[in-house]
Design an enzyme around this catalytic site. Structure first.
Site, PDB file in Angstrom:
ATOM      1  N   TRP A 145       0.823  -1.206   0.000  1.00 20.92           N
ATOM      2  CA  TRP A 145       0.000   0.000   0.000  1.00 20.92           C
ATOM      3  C   TRP A 145       0.854   1.251   0.000  1.00 20.92           C
ATOM      4  O   TRP A 145       0.473   2.269  -0.602  1.00 20.92           O
ATOM      5  CB  TRP A 145      -0.980  -0.046   1.173  1.00 20.92           C
ATOM      6  CG  TRP A 145      -1.810  -1.288   1.094  1.00 20.92           C
ATOM      7  CD1 TRP A 145      -1.751  -2.387   1.909  1.00 20.92           C
ATOM      8  CD2 TRP A 145      -2.774  -1.614   0.077  1.00 20.92           C
ATOM      9  NE1 TRP A 145      -2.627  -3.355   1.473  1.00 20.92           N
ATOM     10  CE2 TRP A 145      -3.270  -2.914   0.361  1.00 20.92           C
ATOM     11  CE3 TRP A 145      -3.271  -0.933  -1.030  1.00 20.92           C
ATOM     12  CZ2 TRP A 145      -4.227  -3.541  -0.428  1.00 20.92           C
ATOM     13  CZ3 TRP A 145      -4.228  -1.554  -1.824  1.00 20.92           C
ATOM     14  CH2 TRP A 145      -4.697  -2.837  -1.511  1.00 20.92           C
ATOM     15  N   ASP A 185      -1.545   6.263   6.339  1.00 21.38           N
ATOM     16  CA  ASP A 185      -2.604   5.326   5.980  1.00 21.38           C
ATOM     17  C   ASP A 185      -2.726   4.354   7.146  1.00 21.38           C
ATOM     18  O   ASP A 185      -1.844   3.533   7.378  1.00 21.38           O
ATOM     19  CB  ASP A 185      -2.222   4.601   4.684  1.00 21.38           C
ATOM     20  CG  ASP A 185      -3.236   3.538   4.275  1.00 21.38           C
ATOM     21  OD1 ASP A 185      -4.208   3.304   5.017  1.00 21.38           O
ATOM     22  OD2 ASP A 185      -3.026   2.926   3.209  1.00 21.38           O
ATOM     23  N   LYS A 228     -11.547  -2.793   7.489  1.00 17.82           N
ATOM     24  CA  LYS A 228     -10.656  -3.690   8.220  1.00 17.82           C
ATOM     25  C   LYS A 228     -10.865  -3.621   9.732  1.00 17.82           C
ATOM     26  O   LYS A 228     -10.823  -4.633  10.409  1.00 17.82           O
ATOM     27  CB  LYS A 228      -9.196  -3.377   7.882  1.00 17.82           C
ATOM     28  CG  LYS A 228      -8.855  -3.637   6.422  1.00 17.82           C
ATOM     29  CD  LYS A 228      -7.410  -3.278   6.115  1.00 17.82           C
ATOM     30  CE  LYS A 228      -7.082  -3.465   4.650  1.00 17.82           C
ATOM     31  NZ  LYS A 228      -7.170  -4.847   4.193  1.00 17.82           N
TER      32      LYS A 228
END
Length: 362
Positions: A104, A173, A197
């Site tokens: 990511w 993030d 998540k």
């Protein structure tokens, strides 16, 4: 008859607190006496105003955010933030540092590069397949921000302590570990997380952004890509993902009122992680893929002696009621995602299963 529920270790969309699911079920056809479902009410109604304002207030309380921060609920997932961040904050003459710790982070770097923004990769753990979090990083003095990924879902690593940036605002993030532990939010110019998540269903991304960062947003950006557009309208410039925000609000209520806040949540998460990592450290059958000082409390990644055993492990675990233990397709192996809603009892049951499987196959 109670519904059949498995032990859910999926990496995302992932487990939600059962009490939250039950509250949704109870209110679904008639939300707060409205005679309508939460999926039917107007986002301009007082009913939904109460939902989003409570979600904002709980977020601020849990993270001790002061009045400089706006809490936004946006669409496009965390991936949309990969381009929105450099578009909003890196006008001509500005630069930023990025730390690459996995998939990511790599995607965030790529989006900034596509836009032609002058960023620097200040550190990377790619040399060892992202098995660790870099240390002793030389950040660029005067940079506009430093971007990190706080927890790496695929690689099973996590920043135990956030880096000293010399006063440069951090941007993170936090999609896979938001609300899992307390941290000093004042060091962050912005942090963001896709909900699916650790705090809700897919469809909404939480963004907490500080006023001094909002002041950098250029007027020339398309309307929907400006943070100021959403900050000025309390995330309701257009129709927001109402059901997803409602679920996040209930999860935050659970965190505050049932769990008791982020300190208590962190203690429980550490207890769950210790159960799995202690088993691995005592075994030559299960081998963790992350360096010990970089291990994630949210995503425990491990390998067995060979791929055939890994396939057998996942198959037998599924049969025994343990879901989501197959590793990400890009790396293979196994992974147990033990987010906030995953109970200590679920993790203990998994550890017991792992011990039994080892005794039969080791």
């Amino acid at each position: 008859m109670a519904p059949k529920r498995i032990f859910n270790f999926n990496a995302g969309p992932a487990a939600l607190p059962q009490t939250v699911l039950e509250e949704i079920q109870q209110e679904f056809l008639d939300f707060k006496g409205s005679g309508m479902s939460i999926t039917e009410i107007s986002h301009r109604s007082k009913w939904f105003d109460d939902v989003i304002n409570d979600a904002v207030a709980r977020t601020k309380r849990l993270f001790h955010l002061d009045d400089r921060y706006k809490v936004l609920f946006l669409q496009g997932g965390a991936s949309m933030q990969f381009c929105m961040i450099p578009m909003n904050f890196l006008a001509e003459g500005r630069t930023a540092d990025y730390v690459n710790t996995g998939t990511w982070s790599t995607k965030a770097i790529k989006e900034a590069q596509i836009l032609g923004k002058p960023i620097k990769v200040a550190a990377s753990s790619e040399d060892r397949n992202f098995a660790y979090i870099p240390k002793d990083i030389a950040f660029t003095p005067g940079a506009t921000y430093v971007h990190i990924t706080s927890n790496n879902t695929i690689k099973g690593t996590q920043w135990a302590r956030f880096p000293d940036t010399g006063g440069v605002p951090l941007i993170a993030d936090m999609s896979s570990d938001i609300f899992s532990r307390p941290f000093d939010a004042g060091r962050f110019g912005l942090f963001y997380a896709g909900a699916q998540k650790n705090m809700g269903p897919a469809g909404v991304c939480l963004v907490a952004v500080r006023d001094d960062m909002l002041a950098l947003t250029p007027a020339t950006l398309p309307t929907m890509l400006k943070y100021t557009t959403h900050a000025d309208k309390n995330s309701m410039f257009n129709t927001p993902p109402c059901f997803a925000i409602y679920t996040v609000q209930l999860v935050l209520k659970w965190l505050e009122e049932t769990v008791g806040g982020l300190d208590k949540m962190a203690q429980r998460n550490q207890q769950k992680a210790d159960l799995l990592y202690n088993l691995m450290d005592e075994s030559d059958f299960y081998n963790g893929t992350a360096d010990k000082d970089s291990r994630s409390m949210m995503n425990v990644t491990f390998r067995l002696p060979d791929e055939a055993l890994e396939k057998k492990f996942v198959a037998e675990a599924t049969e025994a009621g343990f879901g989501g233990l197959k590793g990400h397709r890009s790396v293979g192996g196994c992974r147990a995602s033990i987010y906030n809603a995953t109970s200590v009892e679920a993790v203990q049951a998994l550890v017991d299963f792992m011990k039994t499987f080892q005794s039969r196959n080791g």
